[in-house]
Design an enzyme around this catalytic site. Structure first.
Site, PDB file in Angstrom:
ATOM      1  N   ARG A 267      -6.906   2.442   2.273  1.00  0.00           N
ATOM      2  CA  ARG A 267      -7.226   1.046   2.530  1.00  0.00           C
ATOM      3  C   ARG A 267      -6.960   0.625   3.965  1.00  0.00           C
ATOM      4  NH1 ARG A 267      -3.613  -0.508  -2.631  1.00  0.00           N
ATOM      5  NH2 ARG A 267      -2.553   1.331  -1.782  1.00  0.00           N
TER       6      ARG A 267
ATOM      7  N   HIS B 266       0.812  -1.211   0.000  1.00  0.00           N
ATOM      8  CA  HIS B 266       0.000   0.000   0.000  1.00  0.00           C
ATOM      9  C   HIS B 266       0.850   1.268   0.000  1.00  0.00           C
ATOM     10  CE1 HIS B 266      -3.800  -2.179   1.736  1.00  0.00           C
ATOM     11  NE2 HIS B 266      -3.381  -2.670   0.591  1.00  0.00           N
TER      12      HIS B 266
END
Length: 615
Positions: free
Chosen positions: A268, A126
């Site tokens: 996220r 990420h």
């Protein structure tokens, strides 16, 4: 005057037409209107490099190491025309591949590594890649309710469902710009990496000026990050702040106060409790370091404190990943072969995320996801108040952090639980193929099917093409595949389903390869991950001259175990949190874990501070 006192630019381009001399438009931090790009300040100690300023920038196209194989040559993904033959055979439905090859009702354990190794992989992914989906929906293209292939909808066909398909949005298209690329590749649809591909802790700080400022405590004048103003843990340690728009879509327990979605540098963050725990650790670590630096250098401004701390946090992300994580994933031999010792910044290396890395190779970790999230007490046994949870009950549920013991039970479960093992016949837990949930969706989704469809959406070349790219032998027969997979039944299923070796999806092919010694991947993914990590490291034009040698020596003392010790109530840890060990014999007191001395950052007030602009 110390070398590190200048400020330089790192940029995020959203709608721009840049040339190699773009930075000539800047002086003293002023953005001239001739360039429609968004830039933000960050402190570095080397002159801003003028060559290829878009390389690695956010909101630019991922690079293609091999050309896309669109069915119409430009835009239509593999499988768009369902009756089309590929090497004489129709492509199998991703859902069929998932259910008959990938789905597994059991997951064995890997006694060498802890679950932390799995969770760090998702976390650091990420930091370097995020592929946004197409957002446009019209009455002619209602992707949630239609099973037709109408851009941007590319639904996954499922005969057993009443609705007949799993909804799927194609990735947002981007413009591919590369000096010297051929016209065919330039005309092909490309996909965007919405964040910087540099390992720069954007997962903590965000990748746009707006998000960066939203995450900062700008009123405190202390260089710290903003924290939650409603909840804290029993020791007074902070949690992440909530998202700006409330109420949010995160799950609730239905009792007492709402706990909304947390906010962090990456959107996220709320996908799972381990991600929330890691984000929380880094929030606390930033504020801890900023506080110490303020004590050491009382003359530093809030901006200097923030930027100097951010530099340190970014470096720690790189150290943990390249020193402690990647060698375990691809194996020491592959690390030496594909990455090797660091030779310094190379201006000819493009650090941009590659399409095959983001869409296939680094998704190897999905096969290591455990169906059970374990929560452990101080003795590293199942927690008496907060028992283990099925994975689907932990997704988008930040309330479990606030109301069920904080991050400590989760962290102990991450370091005190053996990771799930990977085998050709035990790949994807049913929790992720049958019970996965996403926000605002009305049905379960299948992660394996989504991964296969995403690879086809991006029209990645097949498994054989990538083996050739990495200098590996092609699969020409069932015997070849058996040798690579080391599981005859799985090899036979794959070839029977795909018909031809060239049709095999690269993500599936890479997953079923027999693992290399001392690794968590087979030779193909070891090659692709290694090449990407080498590019990210050697193409990082902001990495040199940032720290003094004394500071570098101190940074190398850091470890993930030290991060846990300094920012949680956990007092005993394994020396290497990625290695699985038995408690208490393989654990040590936090007093025995080396720490970083920030005295190496002491700067006399007469030196002026490191936040003067380059004239």
């Amino acid at each position: 005057m110390m070398e590190h006192k200048h400020q330089y630019l790192r940029f995020c381009c959203t709608d721009c037409n840049l040339t190699e001399n773009t930075d000539a438009s800047f002086r003293g931090g002023i953005l001239y209107p001739s360039c429609r790009a968004v830039f933000f300040w960050t402190h570095f100690t080397i002159p801003f490099v003028r060559q290829n300023p878009r390389w690695g920038a956010a909101n630019t196209a991922m690079v293609r190491w091999l050309p896309a194989e669109y069915e119409d040559g430009q835009r239509e993904p593999k499988g768009w025309n369902r009756e089309r033959l590929h090497n004489g055979f129709q492509l199998p439905s991703p859902r069929k591949v998932s259910r008959e090859i990938l789905r597994s009702s059991s997951k064995p354990i890997d006694e060498d590594y802890s679950q932390m190794l799995v969770e760090w992989g998702q976390y650091i992914d990420h930091d370097v890649t995020f592929t946004p989906q197409s957002a446009g929906v019209s009455p002619e293209a209602d992707c949630l309710n239609s099973c037709e292939n109408v851009h941007p909808c590319f639904p996954i066909q499922v005969k057993s469902l009443v609705h007949g398909c799993i909804p799927f949005y194609r990735s947002a298209p981007g413009c591919f710009v590369s000096v010297g690329c051929d016209i065919g590749q330039a005309l092909q649809q490309q996909q965007i990496n919405a964040i910087t591909s540099f390992m720069d802790a954007s997962v903590v700080y965000g990748h746009t000026p707006t998000l960066e400022n939203l995450l900062r405590d700008l009123s405190g004048q202390n260089g710290k990050l903003a924290v939650n103003d409603r909840f804290e843990d029993p020791r007074g340690r902070p949690y992440l702040p909530f998202v700006a728009t409330l109420p949010s879509a995160c799950q609730q327990d239905g009792k007492g106060h709402r706990v909304d979605c947390f906010n962090a540098g990456d959107s996220r963050v709320n996908e799972g409790l381990p991600l929330i725990a890691l984000h929380t650790l880094w929030l606390r670590e930033h504020n801890r370091i900023a506080g110490e630096l303020k004590h050491i250098n009382g003359h530093w401004s809030a901006e200097t404190l923030y930027q100097e701390t951010r530099k340190i946090i970014g470096a720690l992300h790189q150290i943990i990943t390249m020193r402690d994580y990647i060698p375990k994933i691809i194996g020491p031999a592959s690390f030496d072969r594909h990455i090797g010792p660091y030779g310094g910044y190379d201006p000819t290396v493009d650090p941009s995320a590659s399409n095959v890395f983001a869409t296939a190779a680094f998704r190897f970790g999905h096969a290591t996801i455990s169906p059970i999230l374990k929560r452990l007490n101080e003795s590293f046994q199942e927690h008496e108040h907060f028992p283990h949870l099925r994975l689907h009950k932990t997704l988008f549920s930040p309330w479990r952090i606030v109301k069920e013991g904080g991050i400590e039970p989760i962290l102990r479960g991450m370091v005190g639980t053996a990771a799930s093992a990977v085998g050709a016949n035990t790949l994807m837990a049913e929790e992720v193929t049958e019970r996965m949930v996403v926000l605002n969706a009305r049905r379960h989704v299948d992660l394996a099917s989504l991964n296969l469809q995403r690879g086809r959406d991006h029209s990645l070349p097949g498994y054989n093409s990538w083996r050739e790219f990495c200098g590996l032998s092609r699969v020409e027969s069932l015997e070849d595949l058996r040798e690579i997979v080391r599981d005859d039944e799985v090899a036979e299923k794959i070839l029977r389903m795909y018909g031809h070796p060239d049709n095999i999806d690269v993500w599936l092919g890479g997953l079923v390869e027999n693992l290399l010694p001392g690794s968590r991947t087979g030779p193909l993914f070891a090659c692709l991950i290694g090449r990407q990590m080498k590019a990210v490291r050697e193409g990082d034009r902001y990495s040199e001259g940032v720290f003094t040698q004394r500071q570098k020596n101190e940074l190398l003392q850091f470890s993930l175990s030290r991060l846990i010790c300094d920012n949680s109530d956990i007092e005993e840890v394994p020396p290497d949190s990625f290695r699985f060990g038995k408690y208490p014999s393989d654990y040590v007191s936090c007093d025995q874990i080396p720490s970083v001395s920030l005295e190496a950052w002491t700067e006399a007030e007469s030196q002026g501070g490191p936040d003067e602009l380059l004239d």
